[in-house]
Design a protein around this motif. Structure first.
Motif, mmCIF file in Angstrom:
data_model
loop_
_atom_site.group_PDB
_atom_site.id
_atom_site.type_symbol
_atom_site.label_atom_id
_atom_site.label_comp_id
_atom_site.label_asym_id
_atom_site.label_seq_id
_atom_site.Cartn_x
_atom_site.Cartn_y
_atom_site.Cartn_z
ATOM 1 N N ALA A 1 32.993 44.810 48.268
ATOM 2 C CA ALA A 1 34.059 43.990 46.688
ATOM 3 C C ALA A 1 35.008 45.185 46.477
ATOM 4 O O ALA A 1 35.840 44.678 45.220
ATOM 5 N N THR A 2 34.351 46.623 46.000
ATOM 6 C CA THR A 2 35.577 47.229 44.608
ATOM 7 C C THR A 2 36.193 48.356 45.471
ATOM 8 O O THR A 2 36.546 48.848 45.070
ATOM 9 N N PHE B 1 30.679 38.797 45.992
ATOM 10 C CA PHE B 1 30.819 39.257 45.175
ATOM 11 C C PHE B 1 32.610 39.257 45.162
ATOM 12 O O PHE B 1 33.330 39.345 44.240
ATOM 13 N N ARG B 2 33.316 39.259 45.670
ATOM 14 C CA ARG B 2 35.397 39.364 45.861
ATOM 15 C C ARG B 2 35.300 38.242 45.184
ATOM 16 O O ARG B 2 35.979 38.450 43.836
ATOM 17 N N SER C 1 27.849 33.942 41.894
ATOM 18 C CA SER C 1 27.800 34.732 43.384
ATOM 19 C C SER C 1 25.867 34.526 43.811
ATOM 20 O O SER C 1 25.203 34.353 45.491
ATOM 21 N N VAL D 1 30.568 40.714 41.171
ATOM 22 C CA VAL D 1 29.098 41.797 42.022
ATOM 23 C C VAL D 1 28.253 41.405 40.862
ATOM 24 O O VAL D 1 28.693 41.472 39.221
ATOM 25 N N TYR D 2 26.943 40.668 41.994
ATOM 26 C CA TYR D 2 26.379 40.811 40.891
ATOM 27 C C TYR D 2 26.097 39.807 39.866
ATOM 28 O O TYR D 2 24.963 39.732 38.968
ATOM 29 N N ARG E 1 28.734 45.231 47.230
ATOM 30 C CA ARG E 1 29.136 45.897 46.146
ATOM 31 C C ARG E 1 30.027 46.708 46.022
ATOM 32 O O ARG E 1 32.003 46.863 45.797
#
Length: 431
Positions: A60-61, A91-92, A101, A96-97, A57
């Motif tokens: 990805a963020t 995730f990207r 995914s 995300v979650y 995460r």
């Protein structure tokens, strides 16, 4: 090549394709029908990949390789990046979650688990016979316990198991086990050997304990002479260089970020403290860093991960030194649970739990007896099998244990268990 040999090779390829296809379809169907891609959102989705999910995460963020627990706690080397970068990339692209995914990652796991069935077939064929190969491949393809981590766990176990089993196959090929003619190891094979071990180290360093065993087994292959040994050592040196080339960028990153030498990961001290301290019982219940304990999380963030883990390592080492008898008892308890199963809490106990433990114990006993029989009958690579049984569990005896830690060994357990029963059936038939 004779007509019989050509037909056998064709049959092998057909069997491998059937085993792989069946294994992959069964796993993907299970994911879809059991809805395992719907991960429980408790603890802010922590069960979605645990520390790897958290780091994924962060990647990805835009926070980098960081934050393995709760909140923004800074850079981390808690786990190596092999599987974690995959989680971050998924995730990207897919969210995300997100459920998508989860499905993509579990499908990737299923692909590698199905490929492991193919490797089981080749190991069985090279070391024993085609009957063992067929049963081993199909057992891994269809037995529920063999697929559980692929279809339910977003973690590295399936990847680690697939790569380690592939390395076992490569070792047999380079040794010439099962080949009618002896061929000298090629530079390409040694290059693949070094690269694969490097990739495995970046996914999970624990199986590296088997690297010297396999390398020495290959170096001591038949047609041994001083001249051939020098050539083989040269090829092995290439493998070592490639291995170091794979892990070097990660090690350099860790030194640049933490200003200390961290080759692969830095969580050993924390795990050791969790497993060897006043409150340790040998059972792996609880987390190394309790998410609900804000004081511990604040201490972890304030000190920085390497210093915090080193502090816990010092405390664990001091405790072990002061309590050698209790440490020995805990280690024996963990060794028992590694092979006989880690029981769940009283609240989770029930008929299914007892059946799970019985299955776990039965497979362990079959694998151990199969390994002993292979050594006694001097089967090819029998001592490599036995070395894996002796060495791979050692870190878990000393520190912590989970049922999933045995998964790396389970393809070999599967093959040796089949060999055990096949040998008994053959002996009865002959009698």
């Amino acid at each position: 090549m004779t007509e019989v040999q050509s037909k056998a090779t064709s049959n092998d390829r057909r069997a491998l394709w059937q085993i792989f296809t069946a294994a992959f379809i069964v796993r993907v169907l299970y994911i879809l029908l059991a809805h395992t891609f719907k991960v429980r959102p408790s603890d802010d989705h922590f069960e979605f990949g645990w520390e790897m999910g958290r780091i994924g995460r962060a990647l990805a963020t835009g926070h980098g390789y960081a934050d393995p627990f709760t909140g923004h706690t800074g850079p981390t080397a808690w786990v190596p990046p092999g599987y974690t970068l995959l989680v971050g990339g998924v995730f990207r692209i897919f969210g995300v979650y997100s459920k998508l995914s989860a499905f993509v990652l579990l499908t990737f796991n299923s692909l590698l688990s199905a490929l492991t069935a193919v490797f089981c077939y080749e190991i069985g064929l090279r070391c024993f016979n085609r009957r063992v190969a067929l049963w081993s491949g199909w057992l891994w393809a269809l037995y529920p316990a063999a697929m559980q981590y692929a279809v339910r766990w977003i973690w590295e176990m399936t990847t680690t198991t697939c790569i380690f089993t592939a390395l076992f196959v490569l070792t047999l090929r380079m040794r010439g086990v099962g080949d009618q003619k002896q061929y000298e190891q090629t530079w390409q094979q040694w290059a693949a050997f070094g690269l694969l071990w490097g990739v495995l180290a970046m996914v999970n360093p624990s199986p590296l304990i088997m690297l010297p065993v396999m390398a020495l087994y290959i170096l001591a292959a038949p047609f041994f002479s001083s001249t051939i040994l020098k050539v083989r050592i040269g090829k092995a040196t290439l493998a070592a260089v490639l291995f170091l080339a794979v892990i070097a960028p990660w090690t350099a990153r860790n030194y640049a970020v933490f200003h200390r030498f961290i080759p692969l990961r830095d969580n050993f001290g924390a795990e050791n403290y969790e497993g060897n301290s006043d409150w340790s019982t040998g059972f792996p219940w609880g987390r190394t860093v309790p998410l609900e304990n804000h004081q511990i999380l604040a201490e972890y963030a304030r000190m920085g991960e390497p210093a915090w883990a080193a502090d816990r390592a010092a405390k664990a080492n001091a405790w072990i030194k002061a309590h050698p008898g209790r440490f020995a008892k805990l280690s024996m308890k963990r060794a028992w649970m590694y092979w006989m199963g880690v029981p769940k809490s009283v609240e989770e106990a029930g008929i299914l739990e007892y059946l799970r433990l019985m299955s776990f114990q039965f497979l362990s006993l079959c694998g151990i007896l199969g390994a002993a029989l292979a050594v006694r009958r001097r089967k090819p690579a029998a001592w490599v099998f036995l070395s894996a049984f002796l060495l791979l569990p050692l870190p878990y005896y000393l520190v912590t244990v989970q049922a999933r830690f045995r998964h790396t060994l389970e393809p070999l357990i599967c093959i040796l268990g089949v060999y055990l029963f096949q040998s008994a059936t053959h002996r009865k038939t002959v009698a």
